[in-house]
Design a protein around this motif. Structure first.
Motif, PDB file in Angstrom:
ATOM      1  N   LYS A  57       0.832  -1.209   0.000  1.00  0.00           N
ATOM      2  CA  LYS A  57       0.000   0.000   0.000  1.00  0.00           C
ATOM      3  C   LYS A  57       0.863   1.254   0.000  1.00  0.00           C
ATOM      4  CE  LYS A  57      -2.470   0.764   3.672  1.00  0.00           C
ATOM      5  NZ  LYS A  57      -3.544   0.746   4.702  1.00  0.00           N
ATOM      6  N   GLU A  58       1.851   1.308   0.890  1.00  0.00           N
ATOM      7  CA  GLU A  58       2.683   2.497   1.020  1.00  0.00           C
ATOM      8  C   GLU A  58       3.544   2.751  -0.212  1.00  0.00           C
ATOM      9  OE1 GLU A  58       4.965   2.458   4.605  1.00  0.00           O
ATOM     10  OE2 GLU A  58       3.228   1.967   5.864  1.00  0.00           O
ATOM     11  N   CYS A  59       3.981   1.654  -0.863  1.00  0.00           N
ATOM     12  CA  CYS A  59       4.877   1.785  -2.019  1.00  0.00           C
ATOM     13  C   CYS A  59       4.123   1.843  -3.344  1.00  0.00           C
ATOM     14  CB  CYS A  59       5.879   0.631  -2.034  1.00  0.00           C
ATOM     15  SG  CYS A  59       6.998   0.626  -0.614  1.00  0.00           S
ATOM     16  N   GLY A  60       2.805   1.815  -3.275  1.00  0.00           N
ATOM     17  CA  GLY A  60       2.010   1.912  -4.495  1.00  0.00           C
ATOM     18  C   GLY A  60       2.141   0.716  -5.423  1.00  0.00           C
ATOM     19  N   LEU A  61       2.369  -0.463  -4.858  1.00  0.00           N
ATOM     20  CA  LEU A  61       2.513  -1.671  -5.667  1.00  0.00           C
ATOM     21  C   LEU A  61       1.140  -2.237  -6.022  1.00  0.00           C
ATOM     22  CD1 LEU A  61       5.409  -3.398  -3.675  1.00  0.00           C
ATOM     23  CD2 LEU A  61       5.590  -1.992  -5.743  1.00  0.00           C
ATOM     24  N   LYS A  62       1.034  -2.767  -7.210  1.00  0.00           N
ATOM     25  CA  LYS A  62      -0.251  -3.344  -7.613  1.00  0.00           C
ATOM     26  C   LYS A  62      -0.378  -4.768  -7.077  1.00  0.00           C
ATOM     27  CE  LYS A  62       1.390  -4.929 -12.165  1.00  0.00           C
ATOM     28  NZ  LYS A  62       1.210  -4.826 -13.631  1.00  0.00           N
ATOM     29  N   LEU A  63      -1.584  -5.108  -6.685  1.00  0.00           N
ATOM     30  CA  LEU A  63      -1.900  -6.435  -6.184  1.00  0.00           C
ATOM     31  C   LEU A  63      -2.539  -7.266  -7.278  1.00  0.00           C
ATOM     32  CD1 LEU A  63      -3.634  -5.513  -2.806  1.00  0.00           C
ATOM     33  CD2 LEU A  63      -1.500  -6.795  -2.992  1.00  0.00           C
ATOM     34  N   SER A  64      -2.462  -8.568  -7.124  1.00  0.00           N
ATOM     35  CA  SER A  64      -3.270  -9.498  -7.912  1.00  0.00           C
ATOM     36  C   SER A  64      -4.128 -10.264  -6.921  1.00  0.00           C
ATOM     37  CB  SER A  64      -2.382 -10.463  -8.698  1.00  0.00           C
ATOM     38  OG  SER A  64      -1.672 -11.310  -7.802  1.00  0.00           O
ATOM     39  N   PRO A  65      -5.209 -10.902  -7.370  1.00  0.00           N
ATOM     40  CA  PRO A  65      -6.009 -11.710  -6.441  1.00  0.00           C
ATOM     41  C   PRO A  65      -5.178 -12.769  -5.717  1.00  0.00           C
ATOM     42  CG  PRO A  65      -7.220 -11.357  -8.465  1.00  0.00           C
ATOM     43  CD  PRO A  65      -5.840 -10.816  -8.701  1.00  0.00           C
ATOM     44  N   LYS A  66      -4.182 -13.329  -6.418  1.00  0.00           N
ATOM     45  CA  LYS A  66      -3.355 -14.385  -5.836  1.00  0.00           C
ATOM     46  C   LYS A  66      -2.482 -13.846  -4.696  1.00  0.00           C
ATOM     47  CE  LYS A  66      -0.380 -16.495  -8.581  1.00  0.00           C
ATOM     48  NZ  LYS A  66       0.189 -17.442  -9.579  1.00  0.00           N
ATOM     49  N   SER A  67      -1.865 -12.682  -4.908  1.00  0.00           N
ATOM     50  CA  SER A  67      -1.028 -12.109  -3.847  1.00  0.00           C
ATOM     51  C   SER A  67      -1.894 -11.651  -2.678  1.00  0.00           C
ATOM     52  CB  SER A  67      -0.187 -10.949  -4.378  1.00  0.00           C
ATOM     53  OG  SER A  67      -0.996  -9.900  -4.866  1.00  0.00           O
ATOM     54  N   ALA A  68      -3.014 -11.016  -2.980  1.00  0.00           N
ATOM     55  CA  ALA A  68      -3.902 -10.517  -1.922  1.00  0.00           C
ATOM     56  C   ALA A  68      -4.437 -11.659  -1.067  1.00  0.00           C
ATOM     57  CB  ALA A  68      -5.052  -9.730  -2.536  1.00  0.00           C
ATOM     58  N   LYS A  69      -4.796 -12.760  -1.694  1.00  0.00           N
ATOM     59  CA  LYS A  69      -5.356 -13.899  -0.954  1.00  0.00           C
ATOM     60  C   LYS A  69      -4.324 -14.522  -0.027  1.00  0.00           C
ATOM     61  CE  LYS A  69      -8.012 -18.161  -1.673  1.00  0.00           C
ATOM     62  NZ  LYS A  69      -8.611 -19.059  -2.697  1.00  0.00           N
ATOM     63  N   ALA A  70      -3.093 -14.669  -0.493  1.00  0.00           N
ATOM     64  CA  ALA A  70      -2.038 -15.247   0.348  1.00  0.00           C
ATOM     65  C   ALA A  70      -1.741 -14.346   1.537  1.00  0.00           C
ATOM     66  CB  ALA A  70      -0.781 -15.478  -0.483  1.00  0.00           C
ATOM     67  N   ILE A  71      -1.628 -13.042   1.295  1.00  0.00           N
ATOM     68  CA  ILE A  71      -1.334 -12.098   2.371  1.00  0.00           C
ATOM     69  C   ILE A  71      -2.475 -12.063   3.381  1.00  0.00           C
ATOM     70  CG2 ILE A  71      -0.877  -9.679   2.916  1.00  0.00           C
ATOM     71  CD1 ILE A  71       0.363  -9.459   0.055  1.00  0.00           C
ATOM     72  N   TYR A  72      -3.706 -12.047   2.892  1.00  0.00           N
ATOM     73  CA  TYR A  72      -4.878 -12.040   3.770  1.00  0.00           C
ATOM     74  C   TYR A  72      -4.906 -13.294   4.646  1.00  0.00           C
ATOM     75  CZ  TYR A  72      -9.795 -11.531   5.167  1.00  0.00           C
ATOM     76  OH  TYR A  72     -10.959 -11.410   5.885  1.00  0.00           O
ATOM     77  N   THR A  73      -4.547 -14.431   4.066  1.00  0.00           N
ATOM     78  CA  THR A  73      -4.500 -15.683   4.838  1.00  0.00           C
ATOM     79  C   THR A  73      -3.526 -15.566   5.997  1.00  0.00           C
ATOM     80  OG1 THR A  73      -5.043 -16.962   2.850  1.00  0.00           O
ATOM     81  CG2 THR A  73      -4.086 -18.174   4.697  1.00  0.00           C
ATOM     82  N   GLY A  74      -2.366 -14.968   5.736  1.00  0.00           N
ATOM     83  CA  GLY A  74      -1.389 -14.770   6.804  1.00  0.00           C
ATOM     84  C   GLY A  74      -1.911 -13.866   7.898  1.00  0.00           C
ATOM     85  N   MET A  75      -2.611 -12.806   7.518  1.00  0.00           N
ATOM     86  CA  MET A  75      -3.178 -11.893   8.502  1.00  0.00           C
ATOM     87  C   MET A  75      -4.241 -12.580   9.349  1.00  0.00           C
ATOM     88  SD  MET A  75      -3.535  -8.301   6.396  1.00  0.00           S
ATOM     89  CE  MET A  75      -4.353  -7.538   7.800  1.00  0.00           C
ATOM     90  N   VAL A  76      -5.087 -13.360   8.716  1.00  0.00           N
ATOM     91  CA  VAL A  76      -6.169 -14.052   9.422  1.00  0.00           C
ATOM     92  C   VAL A  76      -5.618 -15.013  10.467  1.00  0.00           C
ATOM     93  CG1 VAL A  76      -7.960 -15.829   9.138  1.00  0.00           C
ATOM     94  CG2 VAL A  76      -7.926 -13.849   7.633  1.00  0.00           C
ATOM     95  N   THR A  77      -4.623 -15.791  10.088  1.00  0.00           N
ATOM     96  CA  THR A  77      -4.117 -16.819  10.998  1.00  0.00           C
ATOM     97  C   THR A  77      -3.393 -16.223  12.195  1.00  0.00           C
ATOM     98  OG1 THR A  77      -2.145 -17.058   9.596  1.00  0.00           O
ATOM     99  CG2 THR A  77      -3.954 -18.602   9.217  1.00  0.00           C
TER     100      THR A  77
END
Length: 315
Positions: A134-154
């Motif tokens: 977010k801070e660096c203005g990088l674009k996400l893909s559904p695949k990257s977002a899903k993996a990162i979200y999984t880490g946050m959830v756990t």
């Protein structure tokens, strides 16, 4: 905060991403999420992930590690995620890389990366990767977002733990702008089979209490021979069978293993990290672990937790 990390990622053509051994959802979610994030934004770079087996988190897409040749480390950037101690890094070849970058959210224990970004106010290492995107203005893909979200959830206990704050939800909302199914994540994480349900029931019956109200489970090496589960499942997987007991603010799970007595300590109130650190371990203020020499040391640690539970000044 993450400018140095972005500059290193831009600088190196080969990037090898490491995380801690016996990975949890955060270790894998941040590792794989970062790989996809780099691929999405710098498609010409070679990005590898390395480490031991994903275990129960193998449902995360891409969790089968790459076969990284030794020569790939020459002139490469090694990124070390989600570990506070050097001995926890899965795949020690990171030391032969040209530069190492460590990103971690645990209570600081030691410095071992060439460049380090450490902030224990984050609920997860995956949350740090989300903030970097977010801070660096990088674009996400559904695949990257899903993996990162999984880490946050756990690592946030489904956004339950008190490490969760407004930034956690801002990052989650940022990730959910991408099209992925959260129900896929939750069903993979929390669906269970009868064998594991039965195992948890058996461990509930093993719970004991100290005079100060510390709940604990102790599993001997002999008992482990008759349990149809590995040490990691018993040690970390069973500690929270004690988490929601009324009147219990500290709980600890001891498991005898060839390497020593694995100890997982949790608290809803107190900073138990300093006790774990005194016994060679570490982690978070209210969730830490250590590997102890023997049962005698385990009982000493239990006595120290008793003293903490009795202290009206503990924080």
């Amino acid at each position: 905060m993450f400018e140095a990390a972005l500059e290193l990622i831009k600088k190196y053509d080969t990037i090898i991403i490491h995380r801690h051994t016996n990975p949890d959802g955060d270790a894998l979610g941040s590792q794989l999420g970062l790989k996809y994030l780099i691929n999405d934004n710098f498609p010409d770079k070679k990005v590898y992930v390395t480490g031991d087996s994903a275990g129960r988190y193998s449902f995360i897409e891409g969790s089968e590690m790459d076969n990284v040749p030794d020569e790939a480390f020459i002139g490469a950037l090694a990124i070390l995620l989600d570990m506070s101690a050097m001995n926890l890094v899965s795949d020690t070849r990171w030391k032969s890389a040209a530069h190492s970058l460590r990103i971690d959210h645990h209570v600081f224990l030691e410095s071992f990366g060439d460049t380090e970004i450490s902030d224990h106010s984050f609920e997860s290492c995956a949350g740090m990767i989300a903030s970097m995107a977010k801070e660096c203005g990088l674009k996400l893909s559904p695949k990257s977002a899903k993996a990162i979200y999984t880490g946050m959830v756990t690592d946030s206990g489904r956004f339950k733990y008190d490490s969760v704050n407004s930034r956690t939800f801002e990052n989650a909302a940022f990730l959910m702008t991408e099209d992925f199914s959260t129900s896929d994540i939750y069903s993979s994480l929390y669906v269970d089979d009868y064998r594991n349900v039965k195992l948890r029931a058996e461990f509930v019956l093993k719970i004991r209490f100290t005079d100060a109200g510390v709940a604990y489970i102790y599993t001997t090496a002999e008992e482990m021979k008759h349990i149809d589960a590995d040490v990691f499942t018993v040690s970390r997987g069973m500690v929270n069978t004690m988490s929601d007991l009324r009147g219990v603010s500290i709980w600890v799970n001891f498991t005898e293993a060839p390497a020593g007595v694995f100890c997982e300590i949790r608290s809803s109130v107190y900073n138990i990290n300093r006790i774990a650190t005194a016994h060679g371990g570490g982690g978070h203020q209210k969730a830490s672990g250590a590997t102890l020499k023997d049962r005698e040391e385990a009982m000493r640690l239990l006595t120290e937790l008793d003293a903490l539970a009795l202290s009206v000044h503990a924080v």
